[in-house]
Design a protein around this motif. Structure first.
Motif, mmCIF file in Angstrom:
data_model
loop_
_atom_site.group_PDB
_atom_site.id
_atom_site.type_symbol
_atom_site.label_atom_id
_atom_site.label_comp_id
_atom_site.label_asym_id
_atom_site.label_seq_id
_atom_site.Cartn_x
_atom_site.Cartn_y
_atom_site.Cartn_z
ATOM 1 N N ASN A 75 0.801 -1.231 0.000
ATOM 2 C CA ASN A 75 0.000 0.000 0.000
ATOM 3 C C ASN A 75 0.830 1.276 0.000
ATOM 4 O O ASN A 75 0.456 2.263 -0.624
ATOM 5 C CB ASN A 75 -0.928 0.012 1.224
ATOM 6 C CG ASN A 75 -1.849 -1.183 1.273
ATOM 7 O OD1 ASN A 75 -2.162 -1.777 0.253
ATOM 8 N ND2 ASN A 75 -2.287 -1.550 2.472
ATOM 9 N N TYR A 76 1.951 1.254 0.692
ATOM 10 C CA TYR A 76 2.705 2.492 0.889
ATOM 11 C C TYR A 76 3.342 3.022 -0.392
ATOM 12 O O TYR A 76 3.752 4.191 -0.437
ATOM 13 C CB TYR A 76 3.776 2.312 1.975
ATOM 14 C CG TYR A 76 5.057 1.649 1.528
ATOM 15 C CD1 TYR A 76 6.242 2.384 1.427
ATOM 16 C CD2 TYR A 76 5.095 0.293 1.211
ATOM 17 C CE1 TYR A 76 7.427 1.779 1.021
ATOM 18 C CE2 TYR A 76 6.266 -0.308 0.802
ATOM 19 C CZ TYR A 76 7.430 0.434 0.717
ATOM 20 O OH TYR A 76 8.596 -0.170 0.311
ATOM 21 N N SER A 100 -2.017 5.221 0.969
ATOM 22 C CA SER A 100 -1.866 5.192 2.427
ATOM 23 C C SER A 100 -2.844 6.116 3.127
ATOM 24 O O SER A 100 -3.261 5.847 4.260
ATOM 25 C CB SER A 100 -0.444 5.602 2.819
ATOM 26 O OG SER A 100 0.509 4.704 2.300
ATOM 27 N N ASN A 101 -3.202 7.217 2.490
ATOM 28 C CA ASN A 101 -4.032 8.231 3.139
ATOM 29 C C ASN A 101 -4.659 9.140 2.080
ATOM 30 O O ASN A 101 -4.346 9.043 0.890
ATOM 31 C CB ASN A 101 -3.209 9.046 4.142
ATOM 32 C CG ASN A 101 -1.918 9.564 3.538
ATOM 33 O OD1 ASN A 101 -1.934 10.169 2.460
ATOM 34 N ND2 ASN A 101 -0.793 9.321 4.205
ATOM 35 N N SER A 175 1.923 0.510 5.466
ATOM 36 C CA SER A 175 0.544 1.049 5.490
ATOM 37 C C SER A 175 -0.484 -0.077 5.471
ATOM 38 O O SER A 175 -1.470 -0.026 4.725
ATOM 39 C CB SER A 175 0.315 2.019 4.321
ATOM 40 O OG SER A 175 1.240 3.081 4.348
ATOM 41 N N TYR A 334 0.965 5.705 10.208
ATOM 42 C CA TYR A 334 1.933 5.177 9.251
ATOM 43 C C TYR A 334 3.033 6.211 8.980
ATOM 44 O O TYR A 334 2.772 7.423 9.028
ATOM 45 C CB TYR A 334 1.249 4.846 7.920
ATOM 46 C CG TYR A 334 0.139 3.845 8.000
ATOM 47 C CD1 TYR A 334 0.206 2.743 8.855
ATOM 48 C CD2 TYR A 334 -0.999 3.985 7.215
ATOM 49 C CE1 TYR A 334 -0.824 1.821 8.916
ATOM 50 C CE2 TYR A 334 -2.038 3.067 7.267
ATOM 51 C CZ TYR A 334 -1.939 1.989 8.126
ATOM 52 O OH TYR A 334 -2.970 1.079 8.183
#
Length: 339
Positions: A75-76, A100-101, A175, A334
């Motif tokens: 994910n990161y 991640s966000n 993440s 994270y």
């Protein structure tokens, strides 16, 4: 019929499943794979009869061999890799969770607009034919009062975790964690059906690495509530239910829905209710669940549309904003959140 030439980034099981689904569509042509090592790239290429291999994503993104990229890496790196590919004019199908966000998702959307390419989150549940049936039958429920979804799956990697061996699924630096891996399947459909909630209240269990092992989240909407349960440390057989004043919809599983039942609220004379009788309204799906997301993505490319009307940029951004809030309430942070 014009073929759409794909490159795959990442050589794990999800790539195998997506390739199998893609190959059920005659437009799909798999021509390249990118992996961190030549050995893994060669092994994956041999398994799937892929003619070209890369160990540099930038080199694959620059290549004239491919039109589109499917990204199935940790994910990161989703945002960085997606933006790199888009900057070289490649359409991007990126595995869930999108990034991640929310900050990273906004950067991805900005890049898609800048470079004029297709960008879509690979969320299979909302492109399932039975999910479309659910959307069509919401009107039969009258005033909707509750959405409930559960996806709890004991991770095959959790036993190793308890032995002290920390695999990728439980590493915050990648993440990862339960809401990102499992919870997203319960939240994304809720957003597609009902939009952004007014309030989010989350509880969960944190593991010693700093990621969540499971969670329970309540949402407030105008006139209705929603609750989702998710876990990587326990199983659940609970179905998903949408409750209305005129009836209910029951989905066997939220991530891959194979059956949908409509249960009308039936009333006899003098206001006495009869027993609720379920009516099966779902369809038998004879293709891979990954076929439908691949077909949606290729339709966008063919039609010159940059985003899906279902797995839209807005829905993906709203979902990650909700997951950011859940992680904030649970205390899951994270390294990627610093940026």
């Amino acid at each position: 019929m014009k073929k759409i030439r794909f490159g795959v980034v990442g050589t794990n099981n999800i790539s195998d499943w997506v390739i199998a689904g893609g190959r059920q569509d005659e437009r799909f042509e798999l021509v390249a794979v990118c992996s961190r090592t030549q050995e893994k790239a060669n092994e994956f290429a041999a398994k799937h009869s892929i003619p070209h291999t890369f160990t540099s994503l930038e080199e694959m993104a620059k290549s004239t061999l491919i039109d589109a990229v499917y990204i199935a890496t940790p994910n990161y790196v989703h945002a960085h890799q997606s933006i790199l590919c888009m900057s070289h004019g490649k359409h991007v199908l990126c595995e869930k969770p999108f990034a991640s966000n929310a900050h990273e998702v906004r950067q991805m959307i900005t890049a898609a607009r800048q470079y004029g390419v297709v960008l879509m989150e690979a969320m299979i549940s909302t492109l399932n034919p039975n999910f479309a049936i659910v959307k069509d039958h919401l009107k039969d429920l009258g005033t909707i009062r509750r959405y409930f979804a559960s996806y709890c799956q004991y991770s095959s990697r959790y036993d190793k975790f308890k032995e002290g061996i920390i695999l990728n699924a439980f590493k915050p630096e990648l993440s990862n964690g339960a809401v990102m891996d499992i919870g997203v399947y319960t939240i994304y459909p809720m957003v597609v059906l009902f939009g952004k909630p007014q309030k989010v209240e989350a509880q969960g269990i944190l593991l010693h690495t700093g990621v969540d092992g499971q969670g329970a989240v309540n949402f407030q909407y105008e006139g209705m509530n929603a609750t989702v349960l998710y876990s990587k440390i326990a199983n659940s057989a609970l179905p998903t239910e949408i409750e209305g004043e005129a009836g209910n919809l029951i989905l066997d599983k939220i991530h891959i829905t194979k059956s949908v039942d409509f249960i009308p609220r039936q009333v006899t004379g003098q206001g006495q209710e009869q027993a609720n009788i379920p009516h099966a309204i779902g369809v038998t799906v004879d293709k891979s669940p990954y076929y439908h997301e691949m077909a949606e993505f290729m339709n966008l490319i063919e039609q010159g549309r940059q985003e899906s009307s279902v797995n839209s940029w807005e829905n993906s951004l709203t979902t990650i904003e909700i997951m950011d809030e859940i992680r904030q309430q649970l205390g899951v942070h994270y390294p990627a959140d610093i940026n």
